[in-house]
Design a protein around this motif. Structure first.
Motif, PDB file in Angstrom:
ATOM      1  N   VAL A 125      42.899  53.480  50.799  1.00 25.45           N
ATOM      2  CA  VAL A 125      42.669  52.568  49.669  1.00 25.45           C
ATOM      3  C   VAL A 125      43.382  51.268  49.990  1.00 25.45           C
ATOM      4  CG1 VAL A 125      43.002  52.161  47.205  1.00 25.45           C
ATOM      5  CG2 VAL A 125      42.570  54.494  48.031  1.00 25.45           C
ATOM      6  N   THR A 126      42.656  50.173  49.957  1.00 28.43           N
ATOM      7  CA  THR A 126      43.273  48.874  50.209  1.00 28.43           C
ATOM      8  C   THR A 126      43.189  48.016  48.952  1.00 28.43           C
ATOM      9  OG1 THR A 126      41.273  47.738  50.998  1.00 28.43           O
ATOM     10  CG2 THR A 126      42.524  49.004  52.617  1.00 28.43           C
ATOM     11  N   VAL A 127      44.246  47.232  48.727  1.00 33.97           N
ATOM     12  CA  VAL A 127      44.294  46.311  47.594  1.00 33.97           C
ATOM     13  C   VAL A 127      44.305  44.901  48.162  1.00 33.97           C
ATOM     14  CG1 VAL A 127      45.522  45.642  45.504  1.00 33.97           C
ATOM     15  CG2 VAL A 127      45.625  48.013  46.299  1.00 33.97           C
ATOM     16  N   GLY A 128      43.123  44.263  48.218  1.00 28.26           N
ATOM     17  CA  GLY A 128      43.040  42.939  48.823  1.00 28.26           C
ATOM     18  C   GLY A 128      43.436  42.977  50.291  1.00 28.26           C
ATOM     19  N   GLY A 129      43.516  41.817  50.898  1.00 28.27           N
ATOM     20  CA  GLY A 129      44.117  41.709  52.228  1.00 28.27           C
ATOM     21  C   GLY A 129      43.209  41.957  53.400  1.00 28.27           C
ATOM     22  N   VAL A 130      42.429  43.032  53.384  1.00 27.11           N
ATOM     23  CA  VAL A 130      41.636  43.409  54.552  1.00 27.11           C
ATOM     24  C   VAL A 130      40.423  42.493  54.667  1.00 27.11           C
ATOM     25  CG1 VAL A 130      40.322  45.261  55.633  1.00 27.11           C
ATOM     26  CG2 VAL A 130      42.397  45.790  54.379  1.00 27.11           C
ATOM     27  N   GLY A 131      40.171  42.009  55.879  1.00 24.07           N
ATOM     28  CA  GLY A 131      39.024  41.124  56.099  1.00 24.07           C
ATOM     29  C   GLY A 131      39.462  39.723  56.453  1.00 24.07           C
ATOM     30  N   THR A 132      38.569  38.779  56.269  1.00 24.11           N
ATOM     31  CA  THR A 132      38.885  37.375  56.541  1.00 24.11           C
ATOM     32  C   THR A 132      38.018  36.494  55.654  1.00 24.11           C
ATOM     33  OG1 THR A 132      39.203  35.747  58.322  1.00 24.11           O
ATOM     34  CG2 THR A 132      37.172  37.033  58.371  1.00 24.11           C
ATOM     35  N   ASN A 133      38.476  35.274  55.447  1.00 27.21           N
ATOM     36  CA  ASN A 133      37.747  34.358  54.573  1.00 27.21           C
ATOM     37  C   ASN A 133      36.357  34.050  55.129  1.00 27.21           C
ATOM     38  OD1 ASN A 133      40.714  33.970  54.478  1.00 27.21           O
ATOM     39  ND2 ASN A 133      40.228  32.616  52.786  1.00 27.21           N
ATOM     40  N   ILE A 134      35.364  34.060  54.244  1.00 24.97           N
ATOM     41  CA  ILE A 134      34.006  33.681  54.625  1.00 24.97           C
ATOM     42  C   ILE A 134      33.627  32.355  53.976  1.00 24.97           C
ATOM     43  CG2 ILE A 134      31.570  34.348  54.580  1.00 24.97           C
ATOM     44  CD1 ILE A 134      32.439  37.235  54.504  1.00 24.97           C
ATOM     45  N   PHE A 135      33.733  32.291  52.661  1.00 28.09           N
ATOM     46  CA  PHE A 135      33.352  31.087  51.919  1.00 28.09           C
ATOM     47  C   PHE A 135      34.557  30.292  51.422  1.00 28.09           C
ATOM     48  CE2 PHE A 135      30.023  34.329  51.000  1.00 28.09           C
ATOM     49  CZ  PHE A 135      29.028  33.773  51.789  1.00 28.09           C
ATOM     50  N   SER A 136      35.656  30.981  51.141  1.00 28.72           N
ATOM     51  CA  SER A 136      36.828  30.308  50.589  1.00 28.72           C
ATOM     52  C   SER A 136      37.627  29.626  51.693  1.00 28.72           C
ATOM     53  CB  SER A 136      37.711  31.330  49.859  1.00 28.72           C
ATOM     54  OG  SER A 136      38.102  32.369  50.746  1.00 28.72           O
ATOM     55  N   PRO A 137      38.404  28.598  51.330  1.00 30.51           N
ATOM     56  CA  PRO A 137      39.202  27.893  52.334  1.00 30.51           C
ATOM     57  C   PRO A 137      40.251  28.808  52.956  1.00 30.51           C
ATOM     58  CG  PRO A 137      39.075  26.639  50.283  1.00 30.51           C
ATOM     59  CD  PRO A 137      38.530  27.993  49.988  1.00 30.51           C
ATOM     60  N   GLY A 138      40.550  28.556  54.201  1.00 29.66           N
ATOM     61  CA  GLY A 138      41.616  29.278  54.874  1.00 29.66           C
ATOM     62  C   GLY A 138      42.562  28.285  55.540  1.00 29.66           C
ATOM     63  N   PRO A 139      43.875  28.425  55.386  1.00 29.80           N
ATOM     64  CA  PRO A 139      44.542  29.470  54.614  1.00 29.80           C
ATOM     65  C   PRO A 139      44.316  29.326  53.114  1.00 29.80           C
ATOM     66  CG  PRO A 139      46.146  27.847  55.351  1.00 29.80           C
ATOM     67  CD  PRO A 139      44.855  27.489  56.016  1.00 29.80           C
ATOM     68  N   SER A 140      44.461  30.445  52.421  1.00 26.27           N
ATOM     69  CA  SER A 140      44.239  30.469  50.979  1.00 26.27           C
ATOM     70  C   SER A 140      45.360  29.741  50.242  1.00 26.27           C
ATOM     71  CB  SER A 140      44.180  31.919  50.492  1.00 26.27           C
ATOM     72  OG  SER A 140      45.462  32.528  50.629  1.00 26.27           O
ATOM     73  N   GLU A 141      45.149  29.547  48.946  1.00 27.93           N
ATOM     74  CA  GLU A 141      46.181  28.918  48.126  1.00 27.93           C
ATOM     75  C   GLU A 141      47.491  29.690  48.214  1.00 27.93           C
ATOM     76  OE1 GLU A 141      47.158  27.963  43.406  1.00 27.93           O
ATOM     77  OE2 GLU A 141      45.223  28.841  43.981  1.00 27.93           O
ATOM     78  N   GLY A 142      47.418  31.020  48.115  1.00 29.95           N
ATOM     79  CA  GLY A 142      48.629  31.827  48.182  1.00 29.95           C
ATOM     80  C   GLY A 142      49.349  31.709  49.511  1.00 29.95           C
ATOM     81  N   GLY A 263      44.552  39.284  39.261  1.00 29.97           N
ATOM     82  CA  GLY A 263      44.837  38.544  40.471  1.00 29.97           C
ATOM     83  C   GLY A 263      45.103  39.461  41.650  1.00 29.97           C
ATOM     84  N   HIS A 264      46.030  39.058  42.503  1.00 32.76           N
ATOM     85  CA  HIS A 264      46.303  39.795  43.736  1.00 32.76           C
ATOM     86  C   HIS A 264      47.036  41.107  43.464  1.00 32.76           C
ATOM     87  CE1 HIS A 264      46.656  40.202  48.034  1.00 32.76           C
ATOM     88  NE2 HIS A 264      47.982  40.211  48.012  1.00 32.76           N
ATOM     89  N   TRP A 265      47.878  41.126  42.438  1.00 32.26           N
ATOM     90  CA  TRP A 265      48.685  42.314  42.156  1.00 32.26           C
ATOM     91  C   TRP A 265      47.936  43.252  41.215  1.00 32.26           C
ATOM     92  CZ3 TRP A 265      54.047  39.563  41.345  1.00 32.26           C
ATOM     93  CH2 TRP A 265      54.561  39.206  42.606  1.00 32.26           C
ATOM     94  N   VAL A 266      46.870  43.831  41.723  1.00 36.32           N
ATOM     95  CA  VAL A 266      46.051  44.740  40.928  1.00 36.32           C
ATOM     96  C   VAL A 266      46.876  45.915  40.412  1.00 36.32           C
ATOM     97  CG1 VAL A 266      44.127  46.369  41.072  1.00 36.32           C
ATOM     98  CG2 VAL A 266      43.913  44.110  42.101  1.00 36.32           C
ATOM     99  N   PHE A 267      47.756  46.444  41.240  1.00 36.00           N
ATOM    100  CA  PHE A 267      48.573  47.610  40.877  1.00 36.00           C
ATOM    101  C   PHE A 267      49.495  47.327  39.704  1.00 36.00           C
ATOM    102  CE2 PHE A 267      50.357  45.191  44.363  1.00 36.00           C
ATOM    103  CZ  PHE A 267      51.609  44.854  43.881  1.00 36.00           C
ATOM    104  N   LEU A 268      49.753  46.048  39.424  1.00 37.28           N
ATOM    105  CA  LEU A 268      50.593  45.647  38.299  1.00 37.28           C
ATOM    106  C   LEU A 268      49.744  45.271  37.085  1.00 37.28           C
ATOM    107  CD1 LEU A 268      53.406  44.796  37.127  1.00 37.28           C
ATOM    108  CD2 LEU A 268      52.960  42.521  38.091  1.00 37.28           C
ATOM    109  N   GLU A 269      48.814  44.347  37.282  1.00 36.30           N
ATOM    110  CA  GLU A 269      48.038  43.828  36.152  1.00 36.30           C
ATOM    111  C   GLU A 269      47.039  44.839  35.597  1.00 36.30           C
ATOM    112  OE1 GLU A 269      47.339  39.429  35.699  1.00 36.30           O
ATOM    113  OE2 GLU A 269      46.904  39.683  37.829  1.00 36.30           O
ATOM    114  N   ALA A 270      46.537  45.716  36.432  1.00 34.83           N
ATOM    115  CA  ALA A 270      45.566  46.723  35.991  1.00 34.83           C
ATOM    116  C   ALA A 270      46.093  48.104  36.377  1.00 34.83           C
ATOM    117  CB  ALA A 270      44.198  46.451  36.605  1.00 34.83           C
ATOM    118  N   LYS A 271      47.326  48.378  36.019  1.00 38.39           N
ATOM    119  CA  LYS A 271      48.037  49.579  36.477  1.00 38.39           C
ATOM    120  C   LYS A 271      47.253  50.862  36.207  1.00 38.39           C
ATOM    121  CE  LYS A 271      52.419  52.054  35.791  1.00 38.39           C
ATOM    122  NZ  LYS A 271      51.780  53.330  35.346  1.00 38.39           N
TER     123      LYS A 271
END
Length: 284
Positions: A125-142, A263-271
């Motif tokens: 199970v992955t929470v974000g992170g895996v892969g690479t930007n396709i349409f969004s700018p890289g590096p990301s805002e974060g 957002g990025h912290w799915v485990f927190l915001e949608a526990k």
């Protein structure tokens, strides 16, 4: 199940130093792999989820070397060090194979373990992170905010990054800011952050990638053999949602679950949702 930092903390000695971890629950083994970022460690990522997950699994929250808990290993990129530490950890505890949940960098680490040691990863199970930007700018805002902090650490830069991690600003409390600031200014943790996100490190990594004949890990995801669940926040500004398209397309047995207003912290915001979705997938 009532779990605390103190009653779950464990250590194991390996040939490359002490690995620290948190352990709770009975059942099939489940290893939780934390992300990178400012003041991060395994407990801060997954401590709030341990009680719920330990009702179904024998859980291990592994602390990666270099993030302030386990012994650091100088001279290697933190992601590669983390991948090796997962295998050393499993060997030290005689865990032949396990399911894994990885947040952000932890998801990348889990995928890389699955690529190099397919028999060790039952499900991922992955929470974000895996892969690479396709349409969004890289590096990301974060990532840009992480670089800003790595180059010039300040409370203000930390607060900007914390707000980037979540959809709802209520999660960025004074206690969270104080805890992360204290952790992030520890020498080992700051050195690891700079090795991953500092401007000098980023320039060296770009140069290395340009000269390397080794393909990026995400181009090899078609070789991942285990069933994989990709969990993403629709409002992720660290790892934008378009990153999910490559692992979803390449991993032979993959599915994607997107959570709105998160957002990025799915485990927190949608526990509760995150735990329910993960448990259902892992027990399927």
């Amino acid at each position: 199940m009532d779990v605390t930092y103190e009653n779950t903390a464990q250590t194991v000695r390996t040939d490359k130093g002490v690995l620290r971890y948190h352990e709770a629950g009975d059942g099939p083994p489940l290893i939780l792999l934390h992300g990178s970022g400012i003041g991060v460690n395994g407990w801060r990522n997954f401590g709030g989820n341990l009680s719920g997950l330990a009702e179904h699994f024998h859980c291990y929250i592994l602390e990666f070397p270099g993030f302030g808990a386990s012994d650091p290993i100088p001279g290697s990129h933190p992601v590669l060090t983390a991948v090796a530490s997962v295998v050393r950890f499993m060997d030290a505890l005689a865990v032949e194979s396990a399911a894994m949940i990885g947040n952000s960098m932890g998801g990348v680490v889990g995928a890389m373990v699955a690529l190099a040691h397919p028999a060790r990863v039952d499900k991922l199970v992955t929470v974000g992170g895996v892969g690479t930007n396709i349409f969004s700018p890289g590096p990301s805002e974060g990532t840009r905010l992480l670089r800003e902090f790595a180059d010039n650490p300040s409370r203000e830069a930390l607060i900007r990054w914390l707000h980037c991690m979540v959809f709802d600003p209520k999660w960025v409390t004074d206690d969270l800011i104080a805890e992360r600031w204290q952790a992030a200014t520890q020498p080992a943790a700051l050195q690891t952050l700079q090795a991953m996100y500092g401007s000098k490190a980023a320039a060296l990594q770009q140069q290395s990638e340009a000269q390397s004949k080794v393909p990026p890990y995400w181009s090899m995801l078609h070789k991942v053999q285990c069933p994989t669940l990709l969990v993403w926040g629709a409002d992720d500004r660290q790892c934008p949602l378009d990153m999910a398209q490559i692992p979803l397309r390449l991993i032979p047995d993959a599915e994607l679950h997107v959570l709105s207003n998160c957002g990025h912290w799915v485990f927190l915001e949608a526990k509760q949702k995150f735990e329910r979705i993960s448990v259902e997938f892992l027990q399927r």
